[in-house]
Design a protein around this motif. Structure first.
Motif, short mmCIF file in Angstrom:
data_model
loop_
_atom_site.label_atom_id
_atom_site.label_comp_id
_atom_site.label_asym_id
_atom_site.label_seq_id
_atom_site.Cartn_x
_atom_site.Cartn_y
_atom_site.Cartn_z
N GLU A 8 0.82 -1.20 0.00
CA GLU A 8 0.00 0.00 0.00
C GLU A 8 0.86 1.26 0.00
N ASP A 15 -7.81 6.59 -6.91
CA ASP A 15 -8.97 7.42 -7.17
C ASP A 15 -10.02 6.51 -7.80
N THR A 37 -14.93 -6.57 -5.04
CA THR A 37 -14.11 -5.48 -4.53
C THR A 37 -12.82 -6.04 -3.92
N ASN A 49 -11.15 -2.09 2.21
CA ASN A 49 -11.78 -0.85 2.67
C ASN A 49 -11.27 0.36 1.89
N THR A 50 -10.05 0.28 1.39
CA THR A 50 -9.51 1.38 0.59
C THR A 50 -10.26 1.50 -0.72
N LEU A 52 -13.36 0.40 -1.16
CA LEU A 52 -14.72 0.80 -0.82
C LEU A 52 -14.82 2.28 -0.48
N TRP A 53 -13.73 2.87 -0.04
CA TRP A 53 -13.73 4.30 0.22
C TRP A 53 -14.05 5.09 -1.05
N HIS A 54 -13.62 4.54 -2.18
CA HIS A 54 -13.80 5.24 -3.45
C HIS A 54 -15.09 4.86 -4.17
N LYS A 56 -17.71 2.81 -2.52
CA LYS A 56 -18.75 2.59 -1.51
C LYS A 56 -19.23 1.14 -1.41
N THR A 57 -19.68 0.56 -2.51
CA THR A 57 -20.19 -0.82 -2.51
C THR A 57 -19.81 -1.49 -3.83
#
Length: 209
Positions: A8, A15, A37, A49-50, A52-54, A56-57
């Motif tokens: 990471e 993005d 994902t 989670n990184t 999903l941050w961009h 969402k689902t």
């Protein structure tokens, strides 16, 4: 520090565009069923989670991917006449779907009210309005063209991954299904290009009445 943390730290800043491009790469390589994902995160070397941050689902990721696929249908240099413009748009839409593995299935499974999809729809609607169709005829003809292209392309892409081995011919006997048997040579064909042009002409002829 874990191996994932090291990856990471070394990974380029993410993005949404990078996530979607990676999702499309995995789609082409492995197909829609294998897309997740987590798979995208693993390919990028980041935590899920990184990703999903961009996006969402997963559903949202698929919507953005579907919109990107539709965006590959160019809206430039279209014919002037409304009917040829509509035909060319449908052809480009089909080519964009075929250019991606499971492209039609991806788009069918989403409702992407996103810029590329909306611009394509607006251009197709504009062509039909220019042809003199009223608002209802235009809206419903647009849906009919989209549904037709998606359905036929989905069948075409599925056929490329399967070996029917004459299943339809074996199932349709002359005595049990006489009408189907009579046209069987045309039903079991893989002439997708010809079927596409025939169906498109039928839709546009109906809309022009």
């Amino acid at each position: 520090m874990t191996n994932r943390q090291v990856r990471e730290d070394r990974a380029p800043r993410l993005d949404p565009g990078t996530v979607i491009r990676t999702g499309l790469e995995l789609l082409d390589e492995k197909g829609l069923a294998a897309l997740s994902t987590r798979a995208v995160a693993d390919r990028l070397g980041v935590r899920m989670n990184t990703v999903l941050w961009h996006v969402k689902t997963k559903a949202r990721m698929l919507e953005l991917m579907a919109d990107a696929v539709v965006g590959e249908a160019s809206l430039d240099d279209l014919p002037a006449s409304w009917d040829e413009r509509a035909r060319e748009l449908a052809r480009r839409y089909r080519r964009a779907l075929l250019a991606r593995r499971d492209g039609a299935t991806l788009v069918v499974g989403t409702y992407a009210a996103e810029p590329h999809t909306l611009r394509f729809a607006d251009t197709l609607v504009g062509a039909l309005l220019d042809g003199g169709l009223d608002e209802r005829e235009t809206a419903w003809t647009t849906w009919t063209i989209i549904y037709f292209v998606l359905g036929l392309t989905q069948e075409e892409q599925a056929a490329a991954d399967q070996s029917p081995n004459g299943r339809l011919a074996n199932a349709v006997s002359e005595t049990a299904y006489p009408a189907l048997h009579r046209v069987l040579g045309h039903l079991d064909a893989e002439s997708f290009d010809e079927r596409f042009e025939f169906g498109l002409s039928a839709i546009l002829a109906g809309g022009d009445q």
